[in-house]
Design an enzyme around this catalytic site. Sequence first.
Site, mmCIF file in Angstrom:
data_model
loop_
_atom_site.group_PDB
_atom_site.id
_atom_site.type_symbol
_atom_site.label_atom_id
_atom_site.label_comp_id
_atom_site.label_asym_id
_atom_site.label_seq_id
_atom_site.Cartn_x
_atom_site.Cartn_y
_atom_site.Cartn_z
ATOM 1 N N ASP A 118 -33.041 10.684 -8.042
ATOM 2 C CA ASP A 118 -33.272 9.700 -9.111
ATOM 3 C C ASP A 118 -34.257 10.188 -10.172
ATOM 4 O OD1 ASP A 118 -31.693 8.036 -7.528
ATOM 5 O OD2 ASP A 118 -33.431 7.172 -6.521
ATOM 6 N N ARG A 155 -25.156 12.896 -3.814
ATOM 7 C CA ARG A 155 -26.248 13.382 -2.952
ATOM 8 C C ARG A 155 -25.826 14.516 -2.041
ATOM 9 N NH1 ARG A 155 -29.117 8.046 -0.735
ATOM 10 N NH2 ARG A 155 -28.728 9.079 1.233
ATOM 11 N N ASP A 162 -40.668 8.059 -3.150
ATOM 12 C CA ASP A 162 -41.874 7.226 -3.250
ATOM 13 C C ASP A 162 -42.266 6.554 -1.940
ATOM 14 O OD1 ASP A 162 -39.675 5.659 -3.426
ATOM 15 O OD2 ASP A 162 -40.382 4.418 -5.078
ATOM 16 N N ARG A 197 -7.516 5.034 -22.366
ATOM 17 C CA ARG A 197 -8.228 4.036 -21.557
ATOM 18 C C ARG A 197 -9.739 4.073 -21.785
ATOM 19 N NH1 ARG A 197 -4.951 4.939 -15.902
ATOM 20 N NH2 ARG A 197 -3.503 3.220 -16.179
ATOM 21 N N GLY A 254 -29.474 6.105 -9.210
ATOM 22 C CA GLY A 254 -30.716 6.204 -9.976
ATOM 23 C C GLY A 254 -31.719 5.108 -9.676
ATOM 24 N N ARG A 255 -31.324 4.148 -8.834
ATOM 25 C CA ARG A 255 -32.163 2.979 -8.532
ATOM 26 C C ARG A 255 -32.576 2.276 -9.818
ATOM 27 N NH1 ARG A 255 -36.864 3.487 -4.499
ATOM 28 N NH2 ARG A 255 -37.632 4.786 -6.176
ATOM 29 N N LYS A 259 -35.078 4.446 6.982
ATOM 30 C CA LYS A 259 -35.398 3.186 7.659
ATOM 31 C C LYS A 259 -36.761 3.225 8.330
ATOM 32 C CE LYS A 259 -30.859 1.328 8.521
ATOM 33 N NZ LYS A 259 -29.901 0.917 9.539
HETATM 34 O O1 F6P Z 1 -32.957 7.170 -3.968
HETATM 35 C C1 F6P Z 1 -31.773 7.857 -3.843
HETATM 36 C C2 F6P Z 1 -30.600 6.924 -3.783
HETATM 37 O O2 F6P Z 1 -29.438 7.710 -3.639
HETATM 38 C C3 F6P Z 1 -30.483 5.954 -4.938
HETATM 39 O O3 F6P Z 1 -29.988 6.564 -6.110
HETATM 40 C C4 F6P Z 1 -29.607 4.893 -4.340
HETATM 41 O O4 F6P Z 1 -29.853 3.648 -4.957
HETATM 42 C C5 F6P Z 1 -30.053 4.846 -2.899
HETATM 43 O O5 F6P Z 1 -30.680 6.083 -2.636
HETATM 44 C C6 F6P Z 1 -28.942 4.648 -1.909
HETATM 45 O O6 F6P Z 1 -29.493 4.533 -0.642
HETATM 46 P P1 F6P Z 1 -28.683 4.618 0.742
HETATM 47 O O7 F6P Z 1 -28.916 5.981 1.280
HETATM 48 O O8 F6P Z 1 -29.292 3.593 1.591
HETATM 49 O O9 F6P Z 1 -27.240 4.357 0.466
#
Ligand code: F6P
Length: 362
Positions: free
Chosen positions: A140, A289, A116, A175, A183-184, A75
């Site tokens: 990502d 993550r 980035d 199923r 991955g954004r 943030k």
């Molecule tokens: O950039 C890493 C990432 O985990 C992306 O894959 C995902 O879209 C985003 O961050 C999620 O962000 P947050 O931490 O705000 O949930």
Amino acid sequence: MAKRIGILTGGGDCPGLNAVIRAVTMTGILKYGYEVLGYMHGYRGLYENTYINLDLQTVSGILHRGGTILYTSNKDNLFQYHLMENGQKVVKDVSDVAVENLKKEGVEALIIVGGDGTLASSLKLEKKGVNVVGVPKTIDNDLEGTDFTFGFNSALNVAVEALDRLHTTAESHHRIMVLEVMGRYAGHIALHAGIAGSADIILIPEIPYSIEKIADKIKERVQLGKLFSIVVVAEGAKSVGGDYVVSKIVEDSPEKIRLGGIGQKIAEDLEKLIKDHEVRHTVLGHVQRGGNTSSFDRVLSTRFGVKAVDLVNEKKFGNMVCLKGEEVSYTPLENVVDKNRLVNIDGDVINAARSIGISFGD
Ligand code: F6P
């Protein structure tokens, strides 16, 4: 007096951050005799001047651990910093305060570990006279200038394990299982996890899909006696002519859009076209993550951390460490920020997937 250097971790966390912090600290102390300061909570630590002294004891036992002992935030942007002033929310450029704090503490160089957004800010700090070296981080793998970011391999391993688990239950119930991964706006996680996890269909932002083509692939498998199918979908995937599926808007974040929900959409749309098989979807989310860092990422993060301190020693500021083939090297931050490295749809990874019959829904 020992030369003082600083390190901060910014943006979303990912496995390997602690390994970088450890390598920077150990190299700084053991190889160059530096004093190493760890700024807390990403850029917020620069503004508030909150840091810890990193010594060999502080970084002992953290190599394998995901997350970051320095904490992080996606943030706080020094150039658009959200503050409360007289009971009112205000957004201000507080970068001068950060620069002054660094000067006050005698920090001669700052190693900034991030994706980035964090690296774009690091370049702006560099332009204000701060001696900066960047280290590329993100699960990502979407950063320009490096073959791989650290964190990607660890996230991939989680996604592949999930796919292995979904396989056995999909097969037992005949199923269709849809797995949504992060991955954004890039499909690196979905593509690599899909190949490693033996998915039948991989959907990535770079190749818009048609739901009918996905259904055709599943029906084709049924004809061959394969009564289950596995679909892996990147959170940024979209249909031909369609739009991204957004889970929420985070107003006070530099990157406001959070993607999510495409897995459920695909499952619901598929259920309308495939009547004889149930469809279930799973969203892997932040599990990707967290947890321990993979061996590959432990090595890559260590090499990146060492290289960052070597660059500081050589006064090669304004650069980001990177992996090029088998060598860790460096590249100007200027050339990498504000670019989103997408999957090369004509590259050999996509070609390999297509060659073994994986569908991209196109
Ligand atoms: O950039 C890493 C990432 O985990 C992306 O894959 C995902 O879209 C985003 O961050 C999620 O962000 P947050 O931490 O705000 O949930």
